[in-house]
Write a protein that holds these residues in place. Structure first.
Motif, mmCIF file in Angstrom:
data_model
loop_
_atom_site.group_PDB
_atom_site.id
_atom_site.type_symbol
_atom_site.label_atom_id
_atom_site.label_comp_id
_atom_site.label_asym_id
_atom_site.label_seq_id
_atom_site.Cartn_x
_atom_site.Cartn_y
_atom_site.Cartn_z
ATOM 1 N N MET A 101 45.503 36.768 32.552
ATOM 2 C CA MET A 101 44.172 36.922 33.138
ATOM 3 C C MET A 101 43.102 36.316 32.239
ATOM 4 N N LEU A 102 43.203 36.561 30.952
ATOM 5 C CA LEU A 102 42.228 36.011 30.010
ATOM 6 C C LEU A 102 42.406 34.506 29.848
ATOM 7 N N GLU A 103 43.644 34.042 29.876
ATOM 8 C CA GLU A 103 43.906 32.622 29.654
ATOM 9 C C GLU A 103 43.442 31.771 30.829
ATOM 10 N N TYR A 104 43.593 32.289 32.045
ATOM 11 C CA TYR A 104 43.374 31.471 33.232
ATOM 12 C C TYR A 104 42.136 31.861 34.030
ATOM 13 N N GLY A 105 41.189 32.529 33.405
ATOM 14 C CA GLY A 105 39.878 32.674 34.008
ATOM 15 C C GLY A 105 39.730 33.724 35.077
ATOM 16 N N TYR A 106 40.658 34.696 35.158
ATOM 17 C CA TYR A 106 40.443 35.818 36.084
ATOM 18 C C TYR A 106 40.540 37.138 35.297
ATOM 19 N N PRO A 107 39.479 37.467 34.549
ATOM 20 C CA PRO A 107 39.515 38.608 33.638
ATOM 21 C C PRO A 107 39.468 39.970 34.328
ATOM 22 N N ALA A 108 39.329 39.987 35.651
ATOM 23 C CA ALA A 108 39.330 41.252 36.390
ATOM 24 C C ALA A 108 40.479 41.269 37.385
ATOM 25 N N PHE A 109 40.964 42.470 37.677
ATOM 26 C CA PHE A 109 42.060 42.646 38.627
ATOM 27 C C PHE A 109 41.682 43.782 39.572
ATOM 28 N N GLU A 169 51.635 56.134 36.451
ATOM 29 C CA GLU A 169 51.901 55.659 35.096
ATOM 30 C C GLU A 169 51.623 54.169 34.969
ATOM 31 N N ARG A 170 51.892 53.417 36.024
ATOM 32 C CA ARG A 170 51.586 51.985 36.015
ATOM 33 C C ARG A 170 50.074 51.750 35.956
ATOM 34 N N LEU A 171 49.328 52.505 36.736
ATOM 35 C CA LEU A 171 47.873 52.384 36.677
ATOM 36 C C LEU A 171 47.367 52.710 35.279
ATOM 37 N N LYS A 172 47.896 53.757 34.701
ATOM 38 C CA LYS A 172 47.457 54.175 33.375
ATOM 39 C C LYS A 172 47.760 53.106 32.330
ATOM 40 N N GLU A 173 48.960 52.529 32.374
ATOM 41 C CA GLU A 173 49.320 51.508 31.403
ATOM 42 C C GLU A 173 48.447 50.265 31.562
ATOM 43 N N PHE A 174 48.177 49.878 32.795
ATOM 44 C CA PHE A 174 47.323 48.712 33.017
ATOM 45 C C PHE A 174 45.915 48.967 32.501
ATOM 46 N N ALA A 175 45.386 50.169 32.761
ATOM 47 C CA ALA A 175 44.048 50.511 32.263
ATOM 48 C C ALA A 175 44.009 50.512 30.742
ATOM 49 N N ARG A 176 45.086 50.976 30.102
ATOM 50 C CA ARG A 176 45.145 50.968 28.644
ATOM 51 C C ARG A 176 45.101 49.539 28.108
ATOM 52 N N LEU A 177 45.839 48.650 28.735
ATOM 53 C CA LEU A 177 45.843 47.253 28.307
ATOM 54 C C LEU A 177 44.479 46.597 28.541
ATOM 55 N N CYS A 178 43.811 46.968 29.612
ATOM 56 C CA CYS A 178 42.463 46.441 29.854
ATOM 57 C C CYS A 178 41.511 46.874 28.744
ATOM 58 N N ASP A 179 41.589 48.128 28.338
ATOM 59 C CA ASP A 179 40.768 48.599 27.218
ATOM 60 C C ASP A 179 41.079 47.824 25.946
ATOM 61 N N GLN A 180 42.343 47.545 25.736
ATOM 62 C CA GLN A 180 42.776 46.885 24.503
ATOM 63 C C GLN A 180 42.361 45.424 24.469
ATOM 64 N N LYS A 181 42.440 44.736 25.614
ATOM 65 C CA LYS A 181 42.236 43.288 25.632
ATOM 66 C C LYS A 181 40.876 42.851 26.145
ATOM 67 N N GLY A 182 40.114 43.787 26.728
ATOM 68 C CA GLY A 182 38.812 43.410 27.265
ATOM 69 C C GLY A 182 38.867 42.891 28.684
#
Length: 618
Positions: A101-109, A169-182
């Motif tokens: 997402m960060l590499e290819y210009g779509y930083p939101a999901f 749990e999938r939602l939670k993990e994705f949200a955690r990664l979003c916090d970590q990576k911006g």
């Protein structure tokens, strides 16, 4: 294990045996019974807004947002499941996806639950299955199955009061990664596509009578949107409230999640008001705050736009046609959301009208982030950007995408939208990551106002876009500074000198683009920007373990600003805070903590600084 000593630092004479070493690119403080490991990467990049632009850690977050794949497609879906298979279009690799997402210009999901669980329903048939031979990959849904009866897909009926642990749990993990990576998760609680049009959308829906063990009181056939949103039914009211609370309990500790009521929402005002009140009740009960966005038709959005604590406005369900006419269906009339937004709008609007819509709402709501959904060609994207828009949602597909073909690779590759967004995304990230936040829609243009647009931070930066390569007359009468002047070719990302490479303000300055195609002009006062871009980090930050008193001392030089100190656990949950500090030292009590990874974050009004630590007790 090979450990090399980097340097010694004696924090306290009593514990002079404490040393700093380097191990596997980590800085480790070693003592006999207490270890703190400082990882090089930072985390907990909290999403904020400045002048309506989205920001994490003082840098702009702008680009396209991935609209998830909620039935057969190549689009990513974070709750898609294929047993034993990890990768694109299977069980998504969330770490690789968020990096892509960060590499290819779509930083939101943008996430919503799937249209149906079983891929057999891709054929859009409307009859119930005669067996439970379901077809993968599965789109897991929020609700758990019961042990009673048979739903229309041949599987056991749903219990709408119980929830699917794997899904959340999938939602939670994705949200955690979003916090970590911006990166950003835009979370929709519901999916209106189930509730309108053909019965194929509705036949397997968990809330449909016959698919659950509750008495939802809903009709058996579409359309059912208005009935679904009617909370005067006591059973549905309680089910809605419990489900909303469940989503918030799972995601409420994460900083980079924005909540919307529903994908494709074209319902009335009453249900959004119910949803907002339920969210606020949860906030009052838990003492937590979440980021809430408003979406819906224009009449509904305008009626609710002044609600308190609205972080984002979603403008995708009304738009201006290319001829300037407003297309804005009324809420609550059960118009399908897909016919209002996305590809429909892209075929009927124009860059000028996109700019008009975004600028209109930016002027009314200068501090709210703005969201839209249009398949972005380059010019539509620039109209959105120059009006003040942050995230342009799109169905991020891949070359040759088809539900009947295998995914083209096991890696997350550049999507088809990358060609439209790449050069703009990279230009902003490379040249204006922090100072872009200061830009505002400006009236500095004195010619061709209809197709030449300006963003300005007077005295520092000007970004001007000429849609048709027309002459630019930029009014710098009140700004006599010297600027580097460059053309940005939005087709290639190349920068070239404009007007000899430098201009001086104090007058109306004229620029002639290199061709009659679209061009962007960037004026940059380097003497100001260079100073402004220097990170202001509280000097000499030290983190010290005191072995006798079970606390960690976080010390820093005194600042002219008061400092806020926060500590988060590995889930992103705040476990310690100390605000408005100017003493130069904060004590964090660790006596009741488990070993693990923690994030220390120090914030001033002009900067935030994070450091990840691993706490090991013996």
């Amino acid at each position: 294990m090979v450990v090399s000593v980097e340097k010694f630092r004696f924090f306290n004479k009593k514990y002079a045996s404490m040393i700093i070493v380097r191990w596997n690119r980590k800085t480790v403080i070693l003592t006999g019974i207490f270890i703190l490991v400082f990882l090089a990467s930072s985390a907990i990049s909290e999403l904020t807004t400045e002048n309506g632009w989205l920001s994490t850690d003082g840098k702009v977050v702008w680009g396209v947002g991935q609209h998830n794949g909620w039935w057969g497609s190549y689009r990513s879906n974070i709750t898609r499941k294929t047993q034993g298979e990890i990768g694109p279009n299977k069980t998504e690799d969330l770490d690789k996806l968020t990096s892509a997402m960060l590499e290819y210009g779509y930083p939101a999901f943008e996430h919503c639950y799937g249209l149906w669980y079983d891929r057999r329903r891709d054929d859009h048939s409307t009859s119930c299955r005669g067996d439970a031979n379901v077809k993968a990959p599965f789109l897991e849904l929020p609700w758990a199955r019961s042990t009673q009866g048979t739903a229309c897909d041949g599987k056991p009926k749903y219990d709408l009061s119980k929830y699917n642990d794997w899904y959340f749990e999938r939602l939670k993990e994705f949200a955690r990664l979003c916090d970590q990576k911006g990166t950003i998760l835009i979370h929709n609680f519901y999916m209106q596509h189930n509730l309108l049009e053909t019965n194929a959308h509705y036949v397997d829906f968990p809330w449909r009578p016959g698919n659950n063990i509750q008495n939802t009181g809903l009709p058996n056939n579409n359309p059912v949107a208005n009935a679904f949103y009617d909370t005067t039914n006591a059973v549905r009211n309680e089910l809605h409230k419990a489900y909303i609370y469940k989503c918030l309990n799972v995601l409420g500790d994460y900083h980079n999640v924005v909540h919307l009521v529903s994908e494709e929402y074209t319902g009335g005002k009453a249900f959004i008001k119910y949803w907002l009140n339920t969210v606020r009740s949860w906030e009052e009960e838990t003492g937590k705050k979440v980021k809430v966005g408003l979406n819906g038709t224009k009449d509904v959005l305008d009626a609710l736009k002044d609600e308190e604590d609205i972080f984002m406005l979603d403008l995708r369900y009304f738009w201006y046609e290319a001829n300037g006419n407003l297309y804005a269906p009324q809420g609550g009339t059960e118009v399908p959301g897909r016919y209002v937004s996305g590809g429909t709008a892209a075929g009927s609007t124009s860059p000028e009208q996109v700019y008009r819509q975004i600028k209109e709402y930016r002027g009314k709501h200068p501090n709210k982030a703005l969201l839209h959904a249009i398949i972005p060609d380059r010019k539509l994207l620039w109209g959105f950007l120059m009006g003040g828009g942050s995230i342009l949602l799109s169905q991020v597909q891949y070359e040759g995408a088809s539900s009947n073909k295998p995914y083209p690779t096991n890696e997350y590759i550049a999507p088809t939208t990358w060609g439209s967004v790449q050069h703009t995304y990279e230009f902003i990230g490379d040249n204006l990551p922090e100072t872009f936040l200061k830009l505002k829609v400006s009236d500095k243009i004195k010619s061709n106002e209809g197709n030449v647009w300006c963003l300005a931070d007077s005295g520092v930066n000007y970004l001007v876009y000429s849609l048709h390569g027309k002459n630019i007359q930029l009014d710098l009468t009140d700004d006599s500074a010297e600027f580097d002047a460059k053309w940005l070719d939005p087709r290639t990302g190349n920068l070239s000198e404009a007007n000899g490479g430098m201009i001086t303000g104090g007058d109306v300055v004229i620029f002639d683009p290199p061709s009659n195609e679209d061009w962007a002009l960037w004026l940059n006062n380097k003497s100001v920007v260079t100073a402004g871009n220097k990170k202001r980090v509280p000097g000499a930050i030290r983190i010290q373990a005191d072995l006798s008193e079970n606390f960690v001392s976080i010390s820093f030089s005194k600042e002219k600003y008061k400092i806020d100190v926060y500590v988060y656990n590995h889930l992103g949950k705040e476990i310690f805070s100390c605000r408005n500090v100017n003493s130069g030292r904060v004590k964090w009590n660790t006596s009741n903590l488990y070993p693990g990874i923690y994030m220390i974050r120090i914030k001033t009004p002009v900067h935030s600084y994070s450091r990840k630590v691993t706490l090991l007790k013996y």
